[in-house]
Design a protein around this motif. Structure first.
Motif, PDB file in Angstrom:
ATOM      1  N   MET A  96     -18.939   5.023 -12.782  1.00 43.43           N
ATOM      2  CA  MET A  96     -18.328   5.140 -11.464  1.00 43.43           C
ATOM      3  C   MET A  96     -17.521   3.870 -11.203  1.00 43.43           C
ATOM      4  O   MET A  96     -17.972   2.765 -11.531  1.00 43.43           O
ATOM      5  N   VAL A  97     -16.337   4.036 -10.656  1.00 43.32           N
ATOM      6  CA  VAL A  97     -15.481   2.900 -10.318  1.00 43.32           C
ATOM      7  C   VAL A  97     -15.304   2.889  -8.804  1.00 43.32           C
ATOM      8  O   VAL A  97     -14.731   3.816  -8.231  1.00 43.32           O
ATOM      9  N   ALA A  98     -15.840   1.842  -8.162  1.00 41.94           N
ATOM     10  CA  ALA A  98     -15.743   1.718  -6.700  1.00 41.94           C
ATOM     11  C   ALA A  98     -14.642   0.717  -6.375  1.00 41.94           C
ATOM     12  O   ALA A  98     -14.688  -0.444  -6.812  1.00 41.94           O
ATOM     13  N   VAL A  99     -13.626   1.155  -5.620  1.00 41.35           N
ATOM     14  CA  VAL A  99     -12.457   0.327  -5.326  1.00 41.35           C
ATOM     15  C   VAL A  99     -12.452  -0.049  -3.846  1.00 41.35           C
ATOM     16  O   VAL A  99     -12.524   0.814  -2.965  1.00 41.35           O
ATOM     17  N   ASP A 100     -12.373  -1.348  -3.595  1.00 42.18           N
ATOM     18  CA  ASP A 100     -12.327  -1.890  -2.239  1.00 42.18           C
ATOM     19  C   ASP A 100     -10.952  -1.607  -1.634  1.00 42.18           C
ATOM     20  O   ASP A 100      -9.920  -1.990  -2.188  1.00 42.18           O
ATOM     21  N   LEU A 101     -10.937  -0.909  -0.482  1.00 42.43           N
ATOM     22  CA  LEU A 101      -9.673  -0.613   0.209  1.00 42.43           C
ATOM     23  C   LEU A 101      -9.607  -1.310   1.572  1.00 42.43           C
ATOM     24  O   LEU A 101      -8.907  -0.865   2.478  1.00 42.43           O
ATOM     25  N   SER A 102     -10.350  -2.413   1.698  1.00 38.26           N
ATOM     26  CA  SER A 102     -10.360  -3.154   2.966  1.00 38.26           C
ATOM     27  C   SER A 102      -8.994  -3.783   3.230  1.00 38.26           C
ATOM     28  O   SER A 102      -8.141  -3.861   2.337  1.00 38.26           O
ATOM     29  N   GLY A 103      -8.785  -4.253   4.449  1.00 38.21           N
ATOM     30  CA  GLY A 103      -7.493  -4.797   4.836  1.00 38.21           C
ATOM     31  C   GLY A 103      -7.044  -5.978   4.005  1.00 38.21           C
ATOM     32  O   GLY A 103      -5.843  -6.161   3.751  1.00 38.21           O
ATOM     33  N   SER A 104      -8.003  -6.782   3.506  1.00 40.53           N
ATOM     34  CA  SER A 104      -7.637  -7.971   2.736  1.00 40.53           C
ATOM     35  C   SER A 104      -7.038  -7.619   1.370  1.00 40.53           C
ATOM     36  O   SER A 104      -6.392  -8.458   0.748  1.00 40.53           O
ATOM     37  N   MET A 105      -7.227  -6.396   0.915  1.00 41.86           N
ATOM     38  CA  MET A 105      -6.656  -6.000  -0.370  1.00 41.86           C
ATOM     39  C   MET A 105      -5.135  -5.859  -0.290  1.00 41.86           C
ATOM     40  O   MET A 105      -4.465  -5.625  -1.291  1.00 41.86           O
ATOM     41  N   GLU A 106      -4.594  -6.024   0.923  1.00 44.48           N
ATOM     42  CA  GLU A 106      -3.140  -5.965   1.101  1.00 44.48           C
ATOM     43  C   GLU A 106      -2.485  -7.303   0.812  1.00 44.48           C
ATOM     44  O   GLU A 106      -1.256  -7.392   0.700  1.00 44.48           O
TER      45      GLU A 106
END
Length: 331
Positions: A96-106
């Motif tokens: 499983m690959v869990a990807v962080d999509l929080s605001g800081s990933m911008e």
């Protein structure tokens, strides 16, 4: 090895014996009725015969009839040639690959392999896409997490669909927060019914847990008890402070509780090196089947007898035509 799907049809070979024991069929012929039959015989010198006779085929007609019958019986039993057993094994990981999509990933501070600054999420997606293309034999699933965690795709070998879903993922799609513990919980729930002995979770994040309902360390304990190995991958600058700081200590604890390892990926080259290390993980056998190839043979006797009958018909037609023309020429 030769086997027969319907071997009981072979009993039909007894049918000619049974028919032989039945009364002979008599075919009617045209007869002459005459009141003084005895005198007619005396005058003509003829020998009287029965009014019906048995039509007896020639030897080749009998042989052809028998071959046709045996071929049909053989085809009815449906012969099958069964080959040697072939073992088909599938080995790999369930990942499983869990990807962080929080605001800081911008944040546009991730340097890709061409030396260009791009958004963290874009750099991760680009290299993750390349990583997925190297996962032959593995089954991979996708988790997106922000304020909450969501299962984007269950473990699958359909990497085209995974690539499409990955391409559609973007910052804040799941909220601006970072629910690390919930992402681990989603992976644990999905692995619950897995029979693989090599279950792996890649946890890509650039921050620290902010919104999880399930504390990350507790979730890691839970995952470790169920044989799930977690590899946290810290994205971005580890020297950041405040809300954008990466909690490397917590990520290290998550890894240690599950037998994994924490990685730091400050740029594209570092992340590519992480993926290369993950490629060297030992794969495990998760599926094994034994098959025996089968080749249907029933059509061969049908083909043989059809050709033989066509040749016989051609022969009879040719001979009849020859005698007809010969008789016409003599007449």
């Amino acid at each position: 090895m030769l086997t027969f799907t319907y071997p009981w049809f072979g009993l039909l070979v007894l049918l000619p014996v049974i028919m032989r024991a039945t009364p002979t069929h008599l075919t009617r012929q045209t007869a002459l009725r005459f009141s003084h039959f005895d005198k007619f015989i005396e005058v003509t010198g003829s020998t009287p015969r029965s009014g019906a006779v048995v039509i007896r085929p020639s030897w080749w007609q009998r042989a052809l009839t028998m071959l046709t019958f045996l071929s049909l019986v053989l085809a009815a039993t449906k012969p099958v040639w069964v080959g040697e057993p072939i073992a088909i094994e599938k080995s790999g990981r369930e990942m499983m690959v869990a990807v962080d999509l929080s605001g800081s990933m911008e944040a546009k501070d991730f340097v890709d392999q061409q030396g260009i600054n791009v958004r963290r999420i874009d750099g991760v997606k680009l290299l993750l896409e390349s990583f997925l293309q190297q996962r032959a034999g593995d089954r991979v699933g996708l988790i997106a997490f922000g304020d909450e965690a969501y299962l984007q795709a269950p473990v699958t070998e359909d990497f085209d669909t995974l690539s499409l879903l990955l391409e559609q993922m973007d910052v804040r799609m799941a909220g601006a927060g970072t629910a690390l513990g919930d992402a681990i919980g989603v992976a644990v729930n999905h692995f619950e019914h897995s029979e693989s002995n090599n279950k792996v979770l890649l946890l890509l994040t650039d921050g620290k847990d902010t919104t999880s309902q399930f504390p990350p360390v507790d979730a890691a304990h839970f995952a470790g008890e169920r044989g799930i190995t977690i590899y946290p991958i810290a994205i971005g600058d580890a020297t950041n402070v405040g809300e954008e700081a990466i909690d490397l200590e917590m990520l290290a604890r998550i890894a240690s509780y599950t037998g994994g390892q924490v990685f730091e990926a400050l740029d594209g080259d570092a992340l590519a090196a992480v993926y290369q290390t993950l490629n060297e993980l030992e794969a495990s056998l998760f599926e094994s089947d034994v098959i025996r190839p089968k080749f249907e043979l029933y059509f061969w006797p049908l083909l043989f007898i059809t050709i033989l009958n066509l040749l016989a018909l051609t022969f009879v037609a040719t001979r009849t035509l020859y005698h007809t023309r010969k008789g016409a020429n003599n007449g």
